[in-house]
Motif scaffolding. Structure first.
Motif, PDB file in Angstrom:
ATOM      1  N   LEU A 106      -4.226  -1.340 -14.493  1.00 30.83           N
ATOM      2  CA  LEU A 106      -3.063  -1.201 -13.610  1.00 30.83           C
ATOM      3  C   LEU A 106      -3.447  -1.514 -12.169  1.00 30.83           C
ATOM      4  O   LEU A 106      -2.677  -2.152 -11.437  1.00 30.83           O
ATOM      5  CB  LEU A 106      -2.494   0.209 -13.706  1.00 30.83           C
ATOM      6  N   MET A 107      -4.632  -1.080 -11.766  1.00 31.52           N
ATOM      7  CA  MET A 107      -5.097  -1.385 -10.409  1.00 31.52           C
ATOM      8  C   MET A 107      -5.257  -2.891 -10.216  1.00 31.52           C
ATOM      9  O   MET A 107      -4.882  -3.436  -9.168  1.00 31.52           O
ATOM     10  CB  MET A 107      -6.431  -0.682 -10.148  1.00 31.52           C
ATOM     11  N   GLU A 120       0.982  -8.475 -10.158  1.00 28.91           N
ATOM     12  CA  GLU A 120       1.568  -8.622 -11.490  1.00 28.91           C
ATOM     13  C   GLU A 120       2.118  -7.302 -12.040  1.00 28.91           C
ATOM     14  O   GLU A 120       2.626  -7.267 -13.158  1.00 28.91           O
ATOM     15  CB  GLU A 120       0.517  -9.173 -12.455  1.00 28.91           C
ATOM     16  N   ALA A 121       2.022  -6.227 -11.289  1.00 27.79           N
ATOM     17  CA  ALA A 121       2.523  -4.930 -11.752  1.00 27.79           C
ATOM     18  C   ALA A 121       4.046  -4.901 -11.682  1.00 27.79           C
ATOM     19  O   ALA A 121       4.660  -5.517 -10.801  1.00 27.79           O
ATOM     20  CB  ALA A 121       1.933  -3.803 -10.914  1.00 27.79           C
ATOM     21  N   ASP A 122       4.680  -4.200 -12.628  1.00 19.96           N
ATOM     22  CA  ASP A 122       6.139  -4.119 -12.664  1.00 19.96           C
ATOM     23  C   ASP A 122       6.686  -3.319 -11.484  1.00 19.96           C
ATOM     24  O   ASP A 122       7.796  -3.570 -11.019  1.00 19.96           O
ATOM     25  CB  ASP A 122       6.601  -3.477 -13.981  1.00 19.96           C
ATOM     26  N   LEU A 123       5.935  -2.352 -11.011  1.00 23.61           N
ATOM     27  CA  LEU A 123       6.342  -1.530  -9.877  1.00 23.61           C
ATOM     28  C   LEU A 123       5.273  -1.602  -8.796  1.00 23.61           C
ATOM     29  O   LEU A 123       4.202  -2.156  -9.016  1.00 23.61           O
ATOM     30  CB  LEU A 123       6.549  -0.073 -10.317  1.00 23.61           C
ATOM     31  N   ALA A 124       5.582  -1.038  -7.646  1.00 17.99           N
ATOM     32  CA  ALA A 124       4.620  -1.008  -6.545  1.00 17.99           C
ATOM     33  C   ALA A 124       3.830   0.294  -6.599  1.00 17.99           C
ATOM     34  O   ALA A 124       4.402   1.368  -6.802  1.00 17.99           O
ATOM     35  CB  ALA A 124       5.348  -1.126  -5.210  1.00 17.99           C
ATOM     36  N   GLN A 153      10.877  -0.833  -4.725  1.00 18.84           N
ATOM     37  CA  GLN A 153       9.572  -1.232  -4.236  1.00 18.84           C
ATOM     38  C   GLN A 153       8.869  -0.126  -3.462  1.00 18.84           C
ATOM     39  O   GLN A 153       7.788  -0.340  -2.936  1.00 18.84           O
ATOM     40  CB  GLN A 153       9.703  -2.473  -3.358  1.00 18.84           C
ATOM     41  N   THR A 154       9.475   1.054  -3.363  1.00 23.63           N
ATOM     42  CA  THR A 154       8.786   2.173  -2.728  1.00 23.63           C
ATOM     43  C   THR A 154       7.545   2.510  -3.551  1.00 23.63           C
ATOM     44  O   THR A 154       7.646   2.792  -4.737  1.00 23.63           O
ATOM     45  CB  THR A 154       9.704   3.413  -2.662  1.00 23.63           C
ATOM     46  N   PRO A 155       6.352   2.474  -2.950  1.00 24.90           N
ATOM     47  CA  PRO A 155       5.124   2.651  -3.731  1.00 24.90           C
ATOM     48  C   PRO A 155       5.043   4.019  -4.404  1.00 24.90           C
ATOM     49  O   PRO A 155       5.413   5.036  -3.828  1.00 24.90           O
ATOM     50  CB  PRO A 155       4.021   2.491  -2.679  1.00 24.90           C
ATOM     51  N   ILE A 156       4.594   4.006  -5.644  1.00 27.30           N
ATOM     52  CA  ILE A 156       4.276   5.244  -6.353  1.00 27.30           C
ATOM     53  C   ILE A 156       2.844   5.614  -5.988  1.00 27.30           C
ATOM     54  O   ILE A 156       1.918   4.844  -6.221  1.00 27.30           O
ATOM     55  CB  ILE A 156       4.413   5.059  -7.875  1.00 27.30           C
TER      56      ILE A 156
END
Length: 258
Positions: free
Chosen positions: A90-91, A98-102, A71-74
């Motif tokens: 994606l935004m 609903e994004a797969d990653l943060a 969950q560390t934001p990209i």
């Protein structure tokens, strides 16, 4: 004589009570006392349960730590305008959870605003013009690399009038472009050269710093011909109904470089 008999009875009574107490407390006669084998088995069972419980706690902790790392934001940066259009979905997914990653998004008005941040590794991913991506690749000696092309087909030549039907019609004209040394600049210069037109002699190119500034100039009538990307083309045309799309530079490029 009677006193001696009483003493003897008292002693016998004490011995009897003491013997009964010992018998009642013996392991063999207690219903609550476990056999040695059963006690060992229960001890092993308890130890196993404690071990499994501790192992479960460790696995849960590790899973939680992994989850926190995932969950560390990209950190993603883009430009206001067409460069960032490819990231709109994606935004939106990020905002709706609903994004797969943060992700952590930041937007800038000019590519120059992001150069230092990319080099200093304050940004993990950046959507930038391809020519700037090349410069960053060279300056970082390959540490920054091209991952994907996310936006195509957004460049248009806009005119206040109806005199331009082809690139050749730009001869003797003054064309305004947003950004010297940017992708729009390279594209129009390539097309002009392909059609035998020389910049500075046959066609005059003038530059605005920002897409929004050129869009405002076209909308206000301060510029007649301008090369703009979407969505600035639509913005200018909504403000000035006399503006028309004269050339789709994607089609012109396909014809010049099949």
């Amino acid at each position: 004589m009677k006193q001696n008999k009483s003493k003897i009875l008292s002693i016998l009574l004490v011995v009897f009570v003491f013997a009964f107490a010992l018998t009642a407390c013996s392991p063999g006669n207690s219903s609550e006392t476990q056999q040695p084998g059963t006690q060992q088995s229960n001890t092993q069972s308890n130890n196993q349960s404690n071990t499994e419980s501790n192992a479960g706690s460790e696995n849960h902790s590790n899973t939680r730590e992994i989850g926190e790392k995932e969950q560390t934001p990209i950190r993603v940066a883009s430009l206001l305008g067409p460069t960032g259009m490819g990231m709109v979905k994606l935004m939106a997914d990020q905002d709706q959870g609903e994004a797969d990653l943060a992700y952590e998004f930041s937007l800038a008005a000019s590519p120059d605003d992001l150069v230092a941040k990319v080099i200093n590794k304050e940004i993990d991913v950046a959507a930038l013009p391809t020519n700037l991506a090349l410069l960053l690749y060279n300056r970082t000696e390959g540490q920054i690399q091209l991952a994907a092309i996310n936006t195509l087909g957004v460049l248009y030549l806009v005119e206040n009038g109806e005199s331009i039907k082809s690139v050749a019609d730009l001869k003797g004209k003054e064309v305004y472009i947003s950004g010297k040394g940017t992708t729009p600049d390279f594209v129009i210069q390539y097309l002009l050269k392909h059609h035998g037109l020389e910049v500075g002699k046959d066609v005059q190119l003038d530059y605005f710093t920002q897409h929004s500034d050129l869009a405002a100039a076209l909308a206000g009538g301060d510029a007649t011909i301008g090369l703009l990307p979407q969505p600035h083309v639509t913005t200018a045309m909504l403000k000035n109904p006399d503006l028309k799309i004269a050339l789709d530079l994607t089609k012109e490029w396909e014809q010049a470089a099949p």
